[in-house]
Structure formats: structure tokens, C-alpha cells
Motif scaffolding. Sequence first.
Motif, PDB file in Angstrom:
ATOM      1  N   HIS A  35       0.848  -1.201   0.000  1.00 15.36           N
ATOM      2  CA  HIS A  35       0.000   0.000   0.000  1.00 15.36           C
ATOM      3  C   HIS A  35       0.883   1.250   0.000  1.00 15.36           C
ATOM      4  CE1 HIS A  35      -3.660  -2.162   1.565  1.00 15.36           C
ATOM      5  NE2 HIS A  35      -2.738  -2.968   2.059  1.00 15.36           N
ATOM      6  N   HIS A 147      -2.484  -3.337  -3.482  1.00 13.00           N
ATOM      7  CA  HIS A 147      -3.844  -3.284  -2.933  1.00 13.00           C
ATOM      8  C   HIS A 147      -4.880  -3.473  -4.043  1.00 13.00           C
ATOM      9  CE1 HIS A 147      -6.760  -0.747  -0.215  1.00 13.00           C
ATOM     10  NE2 HIS A 147      -7.244  -1.926  -0.518  1.00 13.00           N
ATOM     11  N   CYS A 158      -4.134   2.415  -5.284  1.00 16.10           N
ATOM     12  CA  CYS A 158      -3.197   1.950  -4.270  1.00 16.10           C
ATOM     13  C   CYS A 158      -2.675   0.597  -4.707  1.00 16.10           C
ATOM     14  CB  CYS A 158      -3.881   1.835  -2.922  1.00 16.10           C
ATOM     15  SG  CYS A 158      -2.797   1.364  -1.562  1.00 16.10           S
ATOM     16  N   ASP A 200      -8.166   7.661  -2.130  1.00 14.24           N
ATOM     17  CA  ASP A 200      -7.771   6.701  -3.163  1.00 14.24           C
ATOM     18  C   ASP A 200      -9.004   6.057  -3.795  1.00 14.24           C
ATOM     19  OD1 ASP A 200      -8.388   5.211  -0.945  1.00 14.24           O
ATOM     20  OD2 ASP A 200      -6.661   3.886  -1.062  1.00 14.24           O
TER      21      ASP A 200
HETATM   22 ZN   LIG Z   1      -4.114   0.540   0.122  1.00 11.05          ZN
END
Ligand SMILES: [Zn+2]
Length: 381
Positions: A35, A147, A158, A200
Motif C-alpha cells: 500500500h 492493494h 493503491c 484513493d
Molecule cells: Zn491501500
Amino acid sequence: MNFTNLLQLVDMRNKLKTKGNYSKRTKSITHRVWHHSLTKKELDGSDAASFAAYHVGTLGWPGIGYTFVIEPKNLINTPNGKRARIVYANDINNRTYHVGNSNQFSLGICVAGDYRYDKMDDATLASIAELHAALVKDGIGKYDKAHNEMPGYSWKACCEYNYRDAFDWKGSKTPAKPTPAPDVYTIQEGDTLWSIAHKDGAGGVQIEDLIKANPGIDPTKLKIGQKINFGNAKKVVVQPDVKKEKSSDDGDETTRSIQKTLNSRYDAGLVADGINGPKTQTALIKALQTELNKQFNKKLVVDGKWGAKTKAAIVTLEKGAKGNLTWILQAALYTEGYNPGSLDSDFGKGTETALSKFQKARDISVDKKAGKASFAELFAG
Ligand SMILES: [Zn+2]
């Protein structure tokens, strides 16, 4: 364990903010999930302690969502050269929240920074490489994933950085670009509307958009498997200006939600009538004093009065800052008639524009930063 011998690693497992405990894993770790924090790497808030405060305070999680946090702003001298500090934040065996229904078998590693804008430095790349190599030797995880390569999260921005450059990447070769947000999203473990709307989130979906797009749901009581309208949130019309929205007896919805948040987060005891008055302003100053004490150990008397000590304690907020202080800034701007667009606790474009307009109107230097002068104008002016 090889990873515990890394010279740049500090064990903060019992030192970060928590509220309860994560449950233990019942499956072994197969995935190392990478991340970034989406907070600019040099900011005060770009460290494990701040992420823990955000995950516990705003998202309501039992503790920080990651097992490791790599902090580019904290450099450690080692015989091999400078290294970004690695915080061991959660025991390996804790099933922390970071990738929903994949938490059970996934290890969360966060590199502090917003790599849509930040550049990765060598000390950070070296820490990534060394942590990765140690985890491989320790047999912790088999695959590396971003992610947004985990089920359900392809729309997350991410991560967006090339730590893949740091080691032999077993997964994809190039950083995955986020996909558009799905129209309907299925809630996974640990998801909150706040974590989904976090910047995000795709398409600039904000917390208030999600709440509007999902009438009747209680954002504090989401269940795994529950469906929420997500894509539609993007089409929600932007709020009209404060002035247009104000009606004499009815109050204003955003002001009402500010009052409700002040009540739930700071025990303000306000009547949520949607009308901005001296009590709401006092509650905002109390909230500010509370956060300055909590986050920066300022030892202010929480009396709701704007004074020299509170002014001296102000920390400057600028684009990229997020958390409760940013929320207080947004709420204060809003109640002064400068709508930041969304009270999402993230200092983005909308907040910057509202702040600039406010600074211009109050004849203070238009530097797009909320420091002592701006807060003084908001609360004393
Ligand atoms: Zn993340």
C-alpha cells in the motif's frame, strides 16, 4: 525471524493507538500486499502513529490496519547506508483490516507517501527490498500484490509506485492503474464508508456523496456482504453554495452533520438544528483544542475559547493533510460560508479553493496554508 533483525526496524506493536484487539489469523499468510498512504511523505501525518490514530479514530478499527509501515521521512543510519525506518506495527498473526475479505491471509505493508506525486527515494527502496528479502527468508507470504490487485479493490489508486523495482516481483510487472468504481460495491471486512471514500477511492467519490447515494443505511453499521451504491455516488450533484441552501427556520444539512459529528466525536452536546451559532463555534474550538492536545501533546485547556495559547499551538495544514484537524478546518470554513465541497477530512482541491477565497476576503496572505493567521480569522475574527 530475519525481519526482526533488520537494523532499521523498530517494534511499536504495543505503542500505537488501539481500541480493542484484532482477531488472530486462522490461515497462514500467502499474500504480501503493498500500500501507500496517500499522504505526502514529508508531512507530519505521514507515519505509523498518525495512520493508527486515523484508523482507530476515524475508521473505527481496533488498531492500525498494516503490519509494517515504512516511513521515508524517518531515516536510520545503518552500516549499509541510510534506510527508511520500518515500523513493526501489528503482530504478524493479527488479522488486520486492509484488504477486506482477503485480510485473513494477507500481510499489509504500507509505504508512507502519496506516490501519485511523491518520488520514491533510495533509502525507502532499500528498506522495501530488505524487508521483502527478510519476509521471503522467513517464509511469510508467497505472492506480492498491490492493494488494487486484490479482489474487489481494482478501483483503488493503491499502490502507485515502483517498489517492484526493488525486488523480483511475483505478481504483475507494472503498477496496476485503478479501474472505474463499480456501480454497486459489496462491503468487505473492515470497510467503512470513510475508507471507501478515502481519496484513493475512484472518481473523487467523497463521504457525503456515498451517504447521499445510500439513503437509509447507517454508515456506522455496515455488514460484510452488504451492497452499497458506489458508482452512482459520482453522479450526485455537488452541494449548492451555503448561502443558497440556507433557509431561515429549517437549518442547513451540512451544518447539521457538523453538529452531529461534534456531538459524537467530542461530546459537544449540541442541538443539531443546522443553524450555525456561538455554541457550534465554541464546540469547534473545543474540538480543535482536543485534537491539538491529543495529536501534538499541546496541553491546552479545552475551554472553547480562542486565545493566545491556542493560537500558539496551531499546526499548519496544507494540501495533503488529513484527519480530524483537517475536518475541523473544513467545518470552520463551511460555517463561515466558504464551502470546501466536502467535509471528508482530506485537504484537497476544494479545501484549498475555499481557504484561498477566505484568506482573500479577510485580507490575509493567500498562501493556501491554514496556519495561525487563518485559524485566528476563523475563530477570533
Ligand atoms: Zn491501500
